[in-house]
Design a protein around this motif. Structure first.
Motif, PDB file in Angstrom:
ATOM      1  N   VAL A 214       0.871  -1.178   0.000  1.00 47.32           N
ATOM      2  CA  VAL A 214       0.000   0.000   0.000  1.00 47.32           C
ATOM      3  C   VAL A 214       0.911   1.231   0.000  1.00 47.32           C
ATOM      4  O   VAL A 214       1.777   1.360   0.861  1.00 47.32           O
ATOM      5  CB  VAL A 214      -0.902   0.018   1.255  1.00 47.32           C
ATOM      6  CG1 VAL A 214      -1.748   1.285   1.289  1.00 47.32           C
ATOM      7  CG2 VAL A 214      -1.790  -1.217   1.275  1.00 47.32           C
ATOM      8  N   ARG A 215       0.717   2.099  -0.979  1.00 44.02           N
ATOM      9  CA  ARG A 215       1.621   3.238  -1.082  1.00 44.02           C
ATOM     10  C   ARG A 215       1.060   4.494  -0.437  1.00 44.02           C
ATOM     11  O   ARG A 215       1.813   5.373  -0.024  1.00 44.02           O
ATOM     12  CB  ARG A 215       1.930   3.539  -2.559  1.00 44.02           C
ATOM     13  CG  ARG A 215       2.560   2.386  -3.284  1.00 44.02           C
ATOM     14  CD  ARG A 215       4.012   2.442  -3.536  1.00 44.02           C
ATOM     15  NE  ARG A 215       4.927   2.734  -2.488  1.00 44.02           N
ATOM     16  CZ  ARG A 215       6.168   2.255  -2.430  1.00 44.02           C
ATOM     17  NH1 ARG A 215       6.575   1.416  -3.346  1.00 44.02           N
ATOM     18  NH2 ARG A 215       6.983   2.618  -1.477  1.00 44.02           N
ATOM     19  N   ASP A 216      -0.244   4.626  -0.386  1.00 42.83           N
ATOM     20  CA  ASP A 216      -0.792   5.846   0.204  1.00 42.83           C
ATOM     21  C   ASP A 216      -2.184   5.568   0.776  1.00 42.83           C
ATOM     22  O   ASP A 216      -2.916   4.703   0.274  1.00 42.83           O
ATOM     23  CB  ASP A 216      -0.882   6.958  -0.851  1.00 42.83           C
ATOM     24  CG  ASP A 216      -0.928   8.349  -0.221  1.00 42.83           C
ATOM     25  OD1 ASP A 216      -1.137   9.327  -0.954  1.00 42.83           O
ATOM     26  OD2 ASP A 216      -0.751   8.453   1.012  1.00 42.83           O
ATOM     27  N   VAL A 217      -2.486   6.289   1.849  1.00 39.72           N
ATOM     28  CA  VAL A 217      -3.844   6.245   2.400  1.00 39.72           C
ATOM     29  C   VAL A 217      -4.282   7.689   2.630  1.00 39.72           C
ATOM     30  O   VAL A 217      -3.453   8.553   2.940  1.00 39.72           O
ATOM     31  CB  VAL A 217      -3.930   5.488   3.754  1.00 39.72           C
ATOM     32  CG1 VAL A 217      -3.765   4.008   3.534  1.00 39.72           C
ATOM     33  CG2 VAL A 217      -2.943   6.021   4.749  1.00 39.72           C
ATOM     34  N   ALA A 218      -5.567   7.929   2.486  1.00 43.94           N
ATOM     35  CA  ALA A 218      -6.069   9.283   2.732  1.00 43.94           C
ATOM     36  C   ALA A 218      -7.454   9.190   3.357  1.00 43.94           C
ATOM     37  O   ALA A 218      -8.369   8.615   2.768  1.00 43.94           O
ATOM     38  CB  ALA A 218      -6.127  10.080   1.431  1.00 43.94           C
ATOM     39  N   TRP A 219      -7.577   9.744   4.560  1.00 42.82           N
ATOM     40  CA  TRP A 219      -8.850   9.732   5.254  1.00 42.82           C
ATOM     41  C   TRP A 219      -9.612  10.978   4.830  1.00 42.82           C
ATOM     42  O   TRP A 219      -9.097  12.087   4.964  1.00 42.82           O
ATOM     43  CB  TRP A 219      -8.631   9.749   6.768  1.00 42.82           C
ATOM     44  CG  TRP A 219      -9.776   9.178   7.542  1.00 42.82           C
ATOM     45  CD1 TRP A 219     -11.085   9.542   7.430  1.00 42.82           C
ATOM     46  CD2 TRP A 219      -9.730   8.165   8.559  1.00 42.82           C
ATOM     47  NE1 TRP A 219     -11.856   8.803   8.309  1.00 42.82           N
ATOM     48  CE2 TRP A 219     -11.059   7.955   9.020  1.00 42.82           C
ATOM     49  CE3 TRP A 219      -8.716   7.410   9.133  1.00 42.82           C
ATOM     50  CZ2 TRP A 219     -11.378   7.018  10.005  1.00 42.82           C
ATOM     51  CZ3 TRP A 219      -9.031   6.497  10.118  1.00 42.82           C
ATOM     52  CH2 TRP A 219     -10.352   6.302  10.547  1.00 42.82           C
ATOM     53  N   ALA A 220     -10.832  10.817   4.358  1.00 45.34           N
ATOM     54  CA  ALA A 220     -11.574  11.959   3.819  1.00 45.34           C
ATOM     55  C   ALA A 220     -12.018  12.913   4.928  1.00 45.34           C
ATOM     56  O   ALA A 220     -12.373  12.479   6.015  1.00 45.34           O
ATOM     57  CB  ALA A 220     -12.803  11.465   3.059  1.00 45.34           C
ATOM     58  N   PRO A 221     -12.014  14.217   4.634  1.00 43.75           N
ATOM     59  CA  PRO A 221     -12.537  15.184   5.597  1.00 43.75           C
ATOM     60  C   PRO A 221     -14.006  14.883   5.896  1.00 43.75           C
ATOM     61  O   PRO A 221     -14.690  14.275   5.090  1.00 43.75           O
ATOM     62  CB  PRO A 221     -12.414  16.529   4.877  1.00 43.75           C
ATOM     63  CG  PRO A 221     -11.463  16.308   3.763  1.00 43.75           C
ATOM     64  CD  PRO A 221     -11.525  14.867   3.416  1.00 43.75           C
ATOM     65  N   SER A 222     -14.450  15.319   7.034  1.00 40.11           N
ATOM     66  CA  SER A 222     -15.809  15.017   7.434  1.00 40.11           C
ATOM     67  C   SER A 222     -16.766  16.095   6.956  1.00 40.11           C
ATOM     68  O   SER A 222     -16.473  17.280   7.054  1.00 40.11           O
ATOM     69  CB  SER A 222     -15.859  14.938   8.960  1.00 40.11           C
ATOM     70  OG  SER A 222     -17.189  15.044   9.399  1.00 40.11           O
ATOM     71  N   ILE A 223     -17.898  15.661   6.408  1.00 44.32           N
ATOM     72  CA  ILE A 223     -18.906  16.666   6.068  1.00 44.32           C
ATOM     73  C   ILE A 223     -20.149  16.447   6.903  1.00 44.32           C
ATOM     74  O   ILE A 223     -21.263  16.699   6.492  1.00 44.32           O
ATOM     75  CB  ILE A 223     -19.273  16.669   4.567  1.00 44.32           C
ATOM     76  CG1 ILE A 223     -19.516  15.251   4.081  1.00 44.32           C
ATOM     77  CG2 ILE A 223     -18.206  17.347   3.750  1.00 44.32           C
ATOM     78  CD1 ILE A 223     -20.330  15.242   2.821  1.00 44.32           C
ATOM     79  N   GLY A 224     -19.923  15.928   8.093  1.00 43.94           N
ATOM     80  CA  GLY A 224     -21.024  15.829   9.034  1.00 43.94           C
ATOM     81  C   GLY A 224     -21.826  14.552   8.946  1.00 43.94           C
ATOM     82  O   GLY A 224     -22.743  14.348   9.710  1.00 43.94           O
ATOM     83  N   LEU A 225     -21.474  13.688   8.006  1.00 43.71           N
ATOM     84  CA  LEU A 225     -22.205  12.422   7.916  1.00 43.71           C
ATOM     85  C   LEU A 225     -21.633  11.439   8.936  1.00 43.71           C
ATOM     86  O   LEU A 225     -20.472  11.521   9.288  1.00 43.71           O
ATOM     87  CB  LEU A 225     -22.046  11.818   6.523  1.00 43.71           C
ATOM     88  CG  LEU A 225     -22.725  12.560   5.382  1.00 43.71           C
ATOM     89  CD1 LEU A 225     -22.311  11.925   4.072  1.00 43.71           C
ATOM     90  CD2 LEU A 225     -24.224  12.513   5.533  1.00 43.71           C
ATOM     91  N   PRO A 226     -22.437  10.481   9.362  1.00 42.29           N
ATOM     92  CA  PRO A 226     -21.902   9.492  10.295  1.00 42.29           C
ATOM     93  C   PRO A 226     -20.931   8.511   9.651  1.00 42.29           C
ATOM     94  O   PRO A 226     -20.288   7.745  10.338  1.00 42.29           O
ATOM     95  CB  PRO A 226     -23.156   8.771  10.801  1.00 42.29           C
ATOM     96  CG  PRO A 226     -24.184   9.005   9.776  1.00 42.29           C
ATOM     97  CD  PRO A 226     -23.884  10.304   9.138  1.00 42.29           C
ATOM     98  N   THR A 227     -20.799   8.538   8.337  1.00 47.22           N
ATOM     99  CA  THR A 227     -19.887   7.597   7.686  1.00 47.22           C
ATOM    100  C   THR A 227     -18.465   8.125   7.679  1.00 47.22           C
ATOM    101  O   THR A 227     -18.229   9.320   7.656  1.00 47.22           O
ATOM    102  CB  THR A 227     -20.272   7.366   6.221  1.00 47.22           C
ATOM    103  OG1 THR A 227     -20.337   8.661   5.605  1.00 47.22           O
ATOM    104  CG2 THR A 227     -21.605   6.687   6.069  1.00 47.22           C
ATOM    105  N   SER A 228     -17.515   7.206   7.673  1.00 48.14           N
ATOM    106  CA  SER A 228     -16.111   7.556   7.510  1.00 48.14           C
ATOM    107  C   SER A 228     -15.645   6.966   6.200  1.00 48.14           C
ATOM    108  O   SER A 228     -16.102   5.894   5.803  1.00 48.14           O
ATOM    109  CB  SER A 228     -15.271   6.952   8.641  1.00 48.14           C
ATOM    110  OG  SER A 228     -15.636   7.511   9.861  1.00 48.14           O
ATOM    111  N   THR A 229     -14.728   7.669   5.541  1.00 48.31           N
ATOM    112  CA  THR A 229     -14.257   7.185   4.242  1.00 48.31           C
ATOM    113  C   THR A 229     -12.746   7.279   4.167  1.00 48.31           C
ATOM    114  O   THR A 229     -12.155   8.281   4.557  1.00 48.31           O
ATOM    115  CB  THR A 229     -14.851   8.040   3.108  1.00 48.31           C
ATOM    116  OG1 THR A 229     -16.262   8.119   3.282  1.00 48.31           O
ATOM    117  CG2 THR A 229     -14.545   7.440   1.747  1.00 48.31           C
ATOM    118  N   ILE A 230     -12.136   6.198   3.682  1.00 45.16           N
ATOM    119  CA  ILE A 230     -10.683   6.189   3.504  1.00 45.16           C
ATOM    120  C   ILE A 230     -10.388   5.738   2.080  1.00 45.16           C
ATOM    121  O   ILE A 230     -11.024   4.832   1.561  1.00 45.16           O
ATOM    122  CB  ILE A 230     -10.020   5.174   4.465  1.00 45.16           C
ATOM    123  CG1 ILE A 230     -10.245   5.606   5.913  1.00 45.16           C
ATOM    124  CG2 ILE A 230      -8.521   5.062   4.191  1.00 45.16           C
ATOM    125  CD1 ILE A 230      -9.697   4.614   6.923  1.00 45.16           C
ATOM    126  N   ALA A 231      -9.414   6.377   1.454  1.00 42.49           N
ATOM    127  CA  ALA A 231      -8.973   5.929   0.137  1.00 42.49           C
ATOM    128  C   ALA A 231      -7.593   5.313   0.301  1.00 42.49           C
ATOM    129  O   ALA A 231      -6.764   5.833   1.051  1.00 42.49           O
ATOM    130  CB  ALA A 231      -8.912   7.103  -0.825  1.00 42.49           C
TER     131      ALA A 231
END
Lengths: 320, 681
Positions: A214-231
């Motif tokens: 795995v070369r890179d990970v990026a946790w997405a900024p929060s826009i107030g949703l209860p979900t979390s997102t990582i790329a």
């Protein structure tokens, strides 16, 4: 339309490895194989060299700006196994702290959300992740997660700060109980999520889907949703979008964004997290957005004015 | 389609990659070589010599497109470029002449959001149509300005830019106008045709100069373009003007008087839809049918056979497609052709029938010679009542979100858009407004407009505002206060705190302690307040006086934010009391500062030294009890703690201690006597 509004001639003597804008887009920091870190003032299309920072003894891989409330602070990490934190004091930039606790190249540095204080996560080829926390008066406290990833850790990325439970304003001086988390990617083909519990960092999740480093990970900024997102992106040419629907962070499910023909090196979210930029594979930088039906589409403008959005079909998505 | 410019010139795809990073409103791009970290297991080179390209989307904070440069082999290891390119979208916001567009449309937008929703039916519709007209007049005003700018520009490149802008604005107004007719006003059969005629007359201007030329000539009927102008009037349904010109021709050629009278009569009698409710559609259709038959008879009788021009006009009146198509050059566009066709073959066309006529008109007009352009497709989508398609196509073609955001918002207020759920569950209106407003935030003053737009995005407006407002450079105190006010009005407490902390830090770095202190109080940042209070106290110790007295004197309850701050406030109070010669109060306060542990231990020596002048006053100020307390404090300081070794080592310190002990002893002696003698006298 898109246009180049500024071209900064860095005069680095060797390859540039990272370039980062500060919080406001007024300053640019670059780092290079020439072992230096340079800072430019880029307001109004200008480029004034503010600092040429020397201190590393090897190629410098990444730079990261801290939140402006802590002053003008920049972190850099290098092949020389060091992490250096630079600070602007009385108009000049100086080294304010040097961390030499890793046994090999430090590949990635990332500042935690400012709500947690001044904390820097560092990922290294020695497989460890260290967390440097500023405790005041020029002192830094170190916590190390040894063997976070076997063979090496390539990337670290913090989760946005979210206060658990109610968001009632806390009485002054009292810090809310944040649950601190960050993600890391390593040579063990894994993405891991770390959580702080009782002042100790524990591995909370292991996300398996990649078949190569795995070369890179990026946790997405929060826009107030209860979900979390990582790329996450990998040598295997795949980019995955991981989402977790519940607040307790237990069930992460991957969605393949795309399989590229070549290594994917870098992924990064825009500040409102609606666009993911991916660099790699065929030497392109592609931009992706999630569409109406939950599919990730590559936003391309190849034929100007003719058909902008082309959806990635199911077939392509499942291609192995 | 033009080849896009190269962003990273000379980049060689076989040896380099591109590295990028998001800025708050831009993207950084530079050449790099990945694959260094994690060992040399993989070298990053791509085998294929494919051209280096960026994919970009006009909307995104994207990287620009590049063309492969042919690169003569650059030496290995020497990067061909150590430059970083800062790339941005939405540069339109920086065009000065468009500022008016953004500012004024903002006003219209806000008015629309606040407008009366209780108005129903006709009055609501009239209100919405007015809003639409207002938007259009702003576009036209902007076009005027842009045109002026183009005319007065010296630099040909700039002139070209302005001219392009003018045509873009013109296209926008054309599209908007059509949308107003079809969607906002939702003109019904009858008035629909009249509106479309107006629309065509307003927007097809290529023939205007020719018309002017002929009309202003001495004898128009002799002008070689005379018949062209008559045709133009007929094609645009401008019957009165056509008849007027024809009358000139008739008086010049008495032989054709008969023909002229008949044609003139036909043109005069042509039934057209009216705006008022003076006739029903059925009545109109009936009349029209009769009139049509009459025209037909005259044509077939060969009435106009000797004058090809007039015969052609009669054919046009009959809606003969070929006859109309012959005048292609005078119509210039397929949509003009469409409206002319409708006028002369189906004036009572219903809105939903438009699509068929539109498609065939375009096909007939273009005739396979040219293919439709983006503008054509957008207009077609409108005629087909595919609102979403119109918006989508406009989004792709236009270079900023202004148009689609405002138009969609208006259509949404007309209750025409179904909730078209996008990723975050927000509807299309909100999606577009968010994109538009986000773009405004990269501008140093237009961002303020953006705030209002976010306010009217119920689902994500707030969080987008939070994320964007933090990135506004707080270059001056005024700007910071402006941003703060906006955050405070919306109870964005986190952002308020964050901004205050940033300003406090800035002030501290510039040694403006007073400013730093007031910012940290506003931020309710106890730690920082403590830090700054320490700095104040340090300054006092070094210079013997306080700076920013006003601030410290008026701390009020915010003094309680941190212990050190409280001490600072109280210590200053002590000095004030001393200055006002209110010695007993000053003395009491001084003692409390130590005994109540408000003062940090490090400061006790200073406080005790401050007590000296009070001890050496002619009058006795400290009571016996107080003196004992002071003595105890002194002993606590000097004894016990091994860290306080310096008190023994330092000569200065020892002298001070000696003096204090002496003064305290003397005071004690005096006070015992005084207190012993009070009773009795």
């Amino acid at each position: 339309q898109v246009s180049v509004i500024n071209t900064v001639d860095t005069s680095h003597e060797d390859m540039i490895h990272d370039a980062q804008m500060d919080y406001y887009g007024t300053r640019l920091a670059t780092c290079s194989s020439d072992r230096s870190v340079k800072i430019f003032d880029v307001r109004n299309g200008g480029q004034i060299l503010i600092a040429d920072l020397r201190g590393h003894e090897g190629p410098v891989w990444q730079v990261a700006w801290a939140h402006p409330m802590y002053g003008n602070i920049l972190a850099s990490c290098s092949y020389d196994r060091k992490v250096i934190i630079w600070k602007e004091e009385n108009g000049t930039w100086e080294k304010t702290y040097e961390y030499t606790g890793h046994d090999s190249s430090v590949n990635s540095v990332c500042w935690a959300p400012h709500d947690y204080g001044l904390i820097l996560a560092c990922g290294s080829s020695d497989g460890a992740i260290s967390l440097l926390s500023y405790t005041g008066d020029g002192q830094w406290e170190v916590k190390k997660i040894s063997n976070a990833h076997t063979i090496g850790c390539n990337a670290v990325s913090w989760a946005p700060a979210v206060v658990p439970g109610s968001l009632i304003e806390q009485p002054s001086g009292q810090k809310p109980n944040y649950i601190k988390r960050f993600a890391s990617g390593g040579c063990d083909n894994l993405v891991k999520i770390w959580k702080e519990e009782d002042s100790q960092w524990k591995e909370e999740q292991k996300l398996e889907a990649h078949s190569d480093w795995v070369r890179d990970v990026a946790w997405a900024p929060s826009i107030g949703l209860p979900t979390s997102t990582i790329a996450s992106c990998s040598q295997d040419g795949r980019v995955f979008i991981w989402t977790c629907d519940d607040a307790s962070g237990n069930s992460w499910s991957p969605k393949l964004l795309h399989k590229f023909n070549d290594v994917v090196w870098h992924v990064s979210w825009s500040i409102t997290a609606n666009i993911l930029a991916v660099s790699g594979g065929d030497n392109k930088v592609t931009l992706w957005k999630e569409s109406v039906d939950g599919l990730w589409v590559c936003i391309s403008d190849v034929n100007k004015g003719q058909g902008g959005v082309s959806a990635v079909t199911e077939g392509q998505q499942n291609e192995q | 389609d033009t080849v896009p410019p190269q962003v990273v010139p000379g980049a060689d795809p076989s040896t380099r990659q591109l590295c990028f990073a998001w800025g708050p409103a831009e993207v950084l791009v530079c050449e790099t070589l990945f694959g260094r970290a994690g060992g040399s297991r993989y070298r990053c080179l791509s085998r294929s010599p494919s051209p280096l390209r960026f994919w970009s989307e006009g909307r995104a904070g994207a990287a620009a497109r590049t063309l492969t440069g042919s690169v003569a082999g650059t030496g290995q290891g020497t990067p061909s470029s150590t430059r970083v390119f800062v790339v941005r979208r939405d540069q339109d916001i920086y065009i000065q002449t468009l500022r008016k567009l953004f500012n004024e449309s903002h006003g219209i937008f806000m008015g629309l959001q606040r407008s009366e929703e209780e108005l129903a039916g006709k009055s609501r519709k009239a209100q919405l149509v007015q809003v639409s007209k207002n938007y259009r007049s702003v576009i036209r005003a902007c076009m005027e300005d842009m045109h002026q700018a183009a005319v007065s520009a010296r630099d040909p490149a700039l002139q070209g830019q302005y001219s392009t802008q003018v045509s873009i604005l013109s296209a926008m107004e054309l599209i908007w106008n059509l949308c107003e007719i079809l969607f906002v006003e939702a003109a019904a059969a009858g008035p629909l045709l009249l509106r479309l005629l107006d629309w065509v007359r307003l927007h097809v201007c290529d023939v205007d100069s020719m018309v002017r030329e002929v009309l202003s000539s001495e004898s128009p009927s002799k002008h070689k373009l005379f018949w062209n102008v008559v045709d133009v009037f007929v094609l645009q349904g401008r019957m009165d003007e056509a008849r007027h010109l024809l009358s000139k021709e008739a008086s010049a050629n008495p032989t054709s008087m008969n023909m002229y009278k008949i044609l003139d009569d036909l043109m005069k009698k042509m039934p057209v839809p009216s705006l008022g409710n003076t006739q029903t559609l059925t009545e109109l259709e009936l009349k029209w049918q009769h009139w049509h038959e009459e025209c037909q008879r005259y044509l077939q009788d060969g009435t106009f056979a000797s004058n090809p021009h007039m015969e052609s006009i009669c054919k046009i009146l009959l809606g003969d497609e070929d006859a109309i198509l012959e005048k292609k050059e005078l119509m210039t566009t397929w949509y003009h052709f469409l409206v002319t066709r409708l006028l002369y073959s189906h004036p009572t066309v219903k809105p939903l029938e438009l699509r068929f006529y539109a498609q065939s008109s375009m096909d007939l007009f273009l005739g396979g010679e040219s293919s439709p352009e983006p503008l054509d497709m957008i207009l077609m989508a409108a005629f087909e009542f595919e609102m979403h398609q119109v918006i989508k196509e406009c989004s792709i073609v236009l270079s900023n979100w202004w148009f689609v955001a405002h138009l969609t918002d208006l259509l949404d207020h007309c209750k025409l858009l179904q909730s078209h759920n996008l990723y975050f569950g927000s509807n299309m209106r909100e999606f577009l407004l968010l994109e538009y407003a986000s773009g405004l935030f990269s501008h140093h003053s237009l961002w303020q407009l953006g705030v209002d737009y976010f306010d009217h995005c119920p689902e994500y407006g707030r969080v987008y505002l939070e994320l964007h407002i933090e990135r506004i450079p707080l270059s001056t105190e005024q700007k910071a206060l402006k941003v703060l006010r906006i955050c405070e009005q919306r109870q964005m407490h986190e952002q308020v705190r964050s901004i205050c902390k940033i300003m406090a830090m800035k002030a501290l770095r510039n040694n403006r302690l007073g400013s730093a202190l007031s910012w940290s109080i506003r931020a309710k940042d106890a730690a920082f307040a403590t830090l700054i209070s320490d700095r104040f106290l340090k300054d006092y110790c070094e210079r013997g006086c306080f700076s920013d007295l006003d601030l410290i004197d008026n701390l009020g309850p915010s003094m309680l934010l941190s212990d050190r701050l409280t001490f600072l406030g109280k210590y200053r109070e002590f000095h004030r009391l001393y200055g006002e010669k209110r010695f007993p109060e000053a003395a009491r306060l001084l003692l409390t500062l130590m005994t109540a542990h408000i003062a940090p231990c490090s400061f006790w020596m200073t406080l005790l030294t401050d007590a000296l002048p009070l001890l050496e006053q002619k009058e006795v100020i400290f009571s016996a009890e107080q003196t004992y307390e002071l003595m105890r404090c002194l002993e606590d300081l000097t004894a016990g703690n091994p860290d306080k070794q310096k008190f023994q080592d330092d000569d200065d310190e020892t002298t001070k201690v000696e003096m204090l002990r002496l003064a305290l002893a003397r005071n004690l002696a005096r006070v015992i006597v005084k207190e012993g003698t009070v009773e009795g006298s």
